[in-house]
Design a protein around this motif. Structure first.
Motif, PDB file in Angstrom:
ATOM      1  N   LEU A  18       0.821  -1.209   0.000  1.00 43.11           N
ATOM      2  CA  LEU A  18       0.000   0.000   0.000  1.00 43.11           C
ATOM      3  C   LEU A  18       0.856   1.261   0.000  1.00 43.11           C
ATOM      4  CD1 LEU A  18      -2.924  -0.930   2.391  1.00 43.11           C
ATOM      5  CD2 LEU A  18      -3.017  -0.570  -0.066  1.00 43.11           C
ATOM      6  N   PHE A  19       1.965   1.250   0.709  1.00 41.89           N
ATOM      7  CA  PHE A  19       2.856   2.408   0.731  1.00 41.89           C
ATOM      8  C   PHE A  19       3.381   2.717  -0.663  1.00 41.89           C
ATOM      9  CE2 PHE A  19       7.144   4.164   0.935  1.00 41.89           C
ATOM     10  CZ  PHE A  19       6.897   5.341   1.621  1.00 41.89           C
ATOM     11  N   ILE A  20       3.821   1.701  -1.377  1.00 40.36           N
ATOM     12  CA  ILE A  20       4.361   1.917  -2.729  1.00 40.36           C
ATOM     13  C   ILE A  20       3.275   2.434  -3.670  1.00 40.36           C
ATOM     14  CG2 ILE A  20       5.310   0.721  -4.738  1.00 40.36           C
ATOM     15  CD1 ILE A  20       6.875  -1.029  -2.714  1.00 40.36           C
ATOM     16  N   ILE A  21       2.083   1.869  -3.578  1.00 35.85           N
ATOM     17  CA  ILE A  21       0.978   2.329  -4.430  1.00 35.85           C
ATOM     18  C   ILE A  21       0.647   3.791  -4.134  1.00 35.85           C
ATOM     19  CG2 ILE A  21      -1.493   2.069  -4.858  1.00 35.85           C
ATOM     20  CD1 ILE A  21      -1.054  -0.977  -4.490  1.00 35.85           C
ATOM     21  N   PHE A  22       0.517   4.138  -2.847  1.00 30.12           N
ATOM     22  CA  PHE A  22       0.202   5.517  -2.484  1.00 30.12           C
ATOM     23  C   PHE A  22       1.340   6.471  -2.844  1.00 30.12           C
ATOM     24  CE2 PHE A  22      -2.768   3.753   0.909  1.00 30.12           C
ATOM     25  CZ  PHE A  22      -3.876   3.947   0.119  1.00 30.12           C
ATOM     26  N   ARG A  23       2.561   6.032  -2.649  1.00 23.22           N
ATOM     27  CA  ARG A  23       3.714   6.898  -2.919  1.00 23.22           C
ATOM     28  C   ARG A  23       3.775   7.286  -4.386  1.00 23.22           C
ATOM     29  NH1 ARG A  23       7.274   9.769  -4.075  1.00 23.22           N
ATOM     30  NH2 ARG A  23       9.323   9.984  -3.175  1.00 23.22           N
ATOM     31  N   PHE A  24       3.644   6.305  -5.278  1.00 20.86           N
ATOM     32  CA  PHE A  24       3.711   6.616  -6.702  1.00 20.86           C
ATOM     33  C   PHE A  24       2.413   7.248  -7.205  1.00 20.86           C
ATOM     34  CE2 PHE A  24       7.127   3.392  -6.463  1.00 20.86           C
ATOM     35  CZ  PHE A  24       8.154   4.219  -6.882  1.00 20.86           C
ATOM     36  N   GLY A  25       1.283   6.907  -6.586  1.00 22.26           N
ATOM     37  CA  GLY A  25       0.026   7.548  -6.948  1.00 22.26           C
ATOM     38  C   GLY A  25       0.032   9.030  -6.598  1.00 22.26           C
ATOM     39  N   LEU A  26       0.552   9.357  -5.423  1.00 23.16           N
ATOM     40  CA  LEU A  26       0.657  10.767  -5.043  1.00 23.16           C
ATOM     41  C   LEU A  26       1.635  11.519  -5.923  1.00 23.16           C
ATOM     42  CD1 LEU A  26       0.669  10.561  -1.148  1.00 23.16           C
ATOM     43  CD2 LEU A  26      -1.065  11.620  -2.588  1.00 23.16           C
ATOM     44  N   LEU A  28       2.032  11.074  -9.049  1.00 25.79           N
ATOM     45  CA  LEU A  28       1.341  11.402 -10.295  1.00 25.79           C
ATOM     46  C   LEU A  28       0.349  12.547 -10.102  1.00 25.79           C
ATOM     47  CD1 LEU A  28       0.595   7.815 -11.657  1.00 25.79           C
ATOM     48  CD2 LEU A  28       2.343   9.417 -12.448  1.00 25.79           C
ATOM     49  N   ILE A  29      -0.265  12.625  -8.924  1.00 27.47           N
ATOM     50  CA  ILE A  29      -1.318  13.615  -8.683  1.00 27.47           C
ATOM     51  C   ILE A  29      -0.759  14.934  -8.161  1.00 27.47           C
ATOM     52  CG2 ILE A  29      -3.377  14.095  -7.313  1.00 27.47           C
ATOM     53  CD1 ILE A  29      -3.887  11.061  -7.324  1.00 27.47           C
ATOM     54  N   LEU A  30       0.090  14.861  -7.150  1.00 27.66           N
ATOM     55  CA  LEU A  30       0.593  16.061  -6.487  1.00 27.66           C
ATOM     56  C   LEU A  30       2.058  16.299  -6.816  1.00 27.66           C
ATOM     57  CD1 LEU A  30      -0.885  15.393  -2.940  1.00 27.66           C
ATOM     58  CD2 LEU A  30      -1.855  16.831  -4.725  1.00 27.66           C
ATOM     59  N   GLN A  31       2.452  17.545  -6.771  1.00 27.24           N
ATOM     60  CA  GLN A  31       3.855  17.896  -6.965  1.00 27.24           C
ATOM     61  C   GLN A  31       4.406  18.435  -5.650  1.00 27.24           C
ATOM     62  OE1 GLN A  31       5.573  17.197  -9.655  1.00 27.24           O
ATOM     63  NE2 GLN A  31       3.727  16.351 -10.583  1.00 27.24           N
ATOM     64  N   LEU A  32       4.606  17.525  -4.695  1.00 28.96           N
ATOM     65  CA  LEU A  32       5.156  17.878  -3.394  1.00 28.96           C
ATOM     66  C   LEU A  32       6.591  17.385  -3.288  1.00 28.96           C
ATOM     67  CD1 LEU A  32       2.204  16.807  -1.083  1.00 28.96           C
ATOM     68  CD2 LEU A  32       2.830  19.130  -1.692  1.00 28.96           C
ATOM     69  N   GLU A  33       7.258  17.818  -2.218  1.00 34.94           N
ATOM     70  CA  GLU A  33       8.587  17.282  -1.945  1.00 34.94           C
ATOM     71  C   GLU A  33       8.456  15.800  -1.597  1.00 34.94           C
ATOM     72  OE1 GLU A  33      10.950  19.452   0.826  1.00 34.94           O
ATOM     73  OE2 GLU A  33      10.025  21.346   0.221  1.00 34.94           O
ATOM     74  N   SER A  34       9.513  15.062  -1.831  1.00 31.65           N
ATOM     75  CA  SER A  34       9.431  13.614  -1.636  1.00 31.65           C
ATOM     76  C   SER A  34       9.206  13.243  -0.173  1.00 31.65           C
ATOM     77  CB  SER A  34      10.677  12.934  -2.191  1.00 31.65           C
ATOM     78  OG  SER A  34      11.656  12.760  -1.241  1.00 31.65           O
ATOM     79  N   PHE A  35       9.706  14.037   0.786  1.00 29.18           N
ATOM     80  CA  PHE A  35       9.499  13.742   2.198  1.00 29.18           C
ATOM     81  C   PHE A  35       8.018  13.792   2.552  1.00 29.18           C
ATOM     82  CE2 PHE A  35       8.849  15.316   6.528  1.00 29.18           C
ATOM     83  CZ  PHE A  35       9.366  14.247   7.234  1.00 29.18           C
ATOM     84  N   TYR A  36       7.322  14.824   2.082  1.00 30.96           N
ATOM     85  CA  TYR A  36       5.909  14.974   2.407  1.00 30.96           C
ATOM     86  C   TYR A  36       5.060  13.901   1.721  1.00 30.96           C
ATOM     87  CZ  TYR A  36       7.257  19.389   4.434  1.00 30.96           C
ATOM     88  OH  TYR A  36       7.851  20.346   5.215  1.00 30.96           O
TER      89      TYR A  36
END
Length: 76
Positions: A18-26, A28-36
Motif C-alpha cells: 500500500l505504501f508503494i501504491i500511495f507513494r507513486f500515486g501521489l 502522479l497527482i501532487l507535486q510535493l517534496e518527496s518527504f511529504y
C-alpha cells in the motif's frame, strides 16, 4: 515457519504494498517534496493496511486478520 514470523511478514507486506501504491500515486497527482509524499503515503498505508495477529484458540496458535473494510476478525 512460526505463526509469529508469518504475522510479521504479512503485516510488512500489507503495509509495503500500500505504501508503494500511495507513494507513486501521489507522485502522479501532487507535486510535493518527496518527504511529504512519503509521510502522507506512510500514514495512509498504516491506516488502510490489514492488521494480522496470532491468537491462541483451543490451545492452537491461529492467525487472524482485522481490516477496516471487514467487520470482525477473519481467521486464516
Amino acid at each position: 515457519m512460526k505463526p509469529k514470523f508469518k504475522v510479521l511478514v504479512y503485516n510488512f507486506l500489507g503495509f509495503a504494498i500500500l505504501f508503494i501504491i500511495f507513494r507513486f500515486g501521489l507522485n502522479l497527482i501532487l507535486q510535493l517534496e518527496s518527504f511529504y509524499m512519503s509521510l502522507i503515503a506512510a500514514i495512509a498505508a498504516s491506516f488502510l493496511a490489514p492488521k494480522f495477529a496470532v491468537v491462541k484458540k483451543e490451545g492452537v496458535d491461529k492467525i487472524v486478520m482485522k481490516w477496516i473494510f471487514m467487520k470482525g476478525f477473519k481467521e486464516l
